[in-house]
Design a protein around this motif. Sequence first.
Motif, PDB file in Angstrom:
ATOM      1  N   ALA A  70      39.648  37.127  51.912  1.00 32.29           N
ATOM      2  CA  ALA A  70      39.916  38.574  51.946  1.00 32.29           C
ATOM      3  C   ALA A  70      41.259  39.129  51.349  1.00 32.29           C
ATOM      4  O   ALA A  70      41.206  40.068  50.625  1.00 32.29           O
ATOM      5  N   LYS A  71      42.249  38.270  51.886  1.00 30.71           N
ATOM      6  CA  LYS A  71      43.651  38.794  51.187  1.00 30.71           C
ATOM      7  C   LYS A  71      43.682  38.342  49.849  1.00 30.71           C
ATOM      8  O   LYS A  71      44.094  39.340  49.068  1.00 30.71           O
ATOM      9  N   TRP A 113      44.689  49.221  56.324  1.00 30.10           N
ATOM     10  CA  TRP A 113      44.866  48.132  55.669  1.00 30.10           C
ATOM     11  C   TRP A 113      45.639  48.013  54.804  1.00 30.10           C
ATOM     12  O   TRP A 113      46.083  47.223  53.807  1.00 30.10           O
ATOM     13  N   ASP A 120      32.561  37.816  62.910  1.00 27.17           N
ATOM     14  CA  ASP A 120      34.081  38.240  62.799  1.00 27.17           C
ATOM     15  C   ASP A 120      34.652  37.478  61.579  1.00 27.17           C
ATOM     16  O   ASP A 120      35.458  36.532  61.736  1.00 27.17           O
ATOM     17  N   TYR A 121      34.034  37.939  60.420  1.00 26.01           N
ATOM     18  CA  TYR A 121      34.512  37.391  59.144  1.00 26.01           C
ATOM     19  C   TYR A 121      35.974  37.384  58.929  1.00 26.01           C
ATOM     20  O   TYR A 121      36.582  36.309  58.415  1.00 26.01           O
ATOM     21  N   TYR A 122      36.735  38.309  59.122  1.00 27.58           N
ATOM     22  CA  TYR A 122      37.989  38.400  58.822  1.00 27.58           C
ATOM     23  C   TYR A 122      38.933  37.715  59.984  1.00 27.58           C
ATOM     24  O   TYR A 122      39.989  37.550  59.788  1.00 27.58           O
ATOM     25  N   GLY A 123      38.219  37.372  60.985  1.00 26.24           N
ATOM     26  CA  GLY A 123      38.852  36.629  62.305  1.00 26.24           C
ATOM     27  C   GLY A 123      38.872  35.093  61.828  1.00 26.24           C
ATOM     28  O   GLY A 123      39.492  34.192  62.829  1.00 26.24           O
ATOM     29  N   THR A 124      38.283  34.662  60.924  1.00 26.38           N
ATOM     30  CA  THR A 124      38.016  33.240  60.678  1.00 26.38           C
ATOM     31  C   THR A 124      39.221  32.890  59.528  1.00 26.38           C
ATOM     32  O   THR A 124      39.891  33.732  58.855  1.00 26.38           O
ATOM     33  N   GLU A 125      39.721  31.649  59.536  1.00 30.83           N
ATOM     34  CA  GLU A 125      40.974  31.260  58.385  1.00 30.83           C
ATOM     35  C   GLU A 125      40.121  31.418  57.126  1.00 30.83           C
ATOM     36  O   GLU A 125      41.106  32.124  56.320  1.00 30.83           O
ATOM     37  N   ALA A 184      39.948  35.401  56.123  1.00 28.91           N
ATOM     38  CA  ALA A 184      41.158  36.103  56.335  1.00 28.91           C
ATOM     39  C   ALA A 184      41.769  35.629  54.636  1.00 28.91           C
ATOM     40  O   ALA A 184      42.261  36.579  54.084  1.00 28.91           O
ATOM     41  N   LYS A 185      41.691  34.631  54.532  1.00 26.50           N
ATOM     42  CA  LYS A 185      42.561  33.986  53.337  1.00 26.50           C
ATOM     43  C   LYS A 185      41.729  34.621  51.935  1.00 26.50           C
ATOM     44  O   LYS A 185      42.511  35.030  51.028  1.00 26.50           O
TER      45      LYS A 185
END
Length: 157
Positions: free
Chosen positions: A17-18, A156, A6-11, A14-15
């Motif tokens: 990707a943003k 998104w 869960d790549y996007y579920g990690t801090e 997520a940072k």
Amino acid sequence: MEARFDYYGTEIGAKFAKRVGNTGLVVDQSTLPRATQELVKLRASQINGCGFCTDMHSKDALHAGEDQVRLNLVAAWRDATVFTDAERAALALTEEGTRLADAHTGVREETWAQVQKHYDTDQIAALISLIALINAYNRMNVIAGTPAGGYQPGQWS
């Protein structure tokens, strides 16, 4: 099917990707035609085997009014009559820029000449940036094993 990670579920994920997503706003706001942007994202995603991105960009393109026939033919664009010469130049650059490791020559001069013929310098910068960006997203999703099929247009945004 579940993602392997869960790549996007990690801090960190997520940072990252943003921030990567924010760089894409530059391309979104450029004069590079929106249809060309979607074709580029779809073709690179197909080449890289990114099911998630292929799903997302085909749905977003349809939602934005792209023709289903053109989307069906992106993988076979060289044999299709539904793409403009400018789109063909962008698709060729996308393939060659995505397959850098597969060709010792990288981007061919013939391809580059076609890109210069159809796009101004800002559009070329946007095109190069977009190819780099979608390849980064493809790698993030393929490595993490992000499953395809559940994306909803604009999810998104």
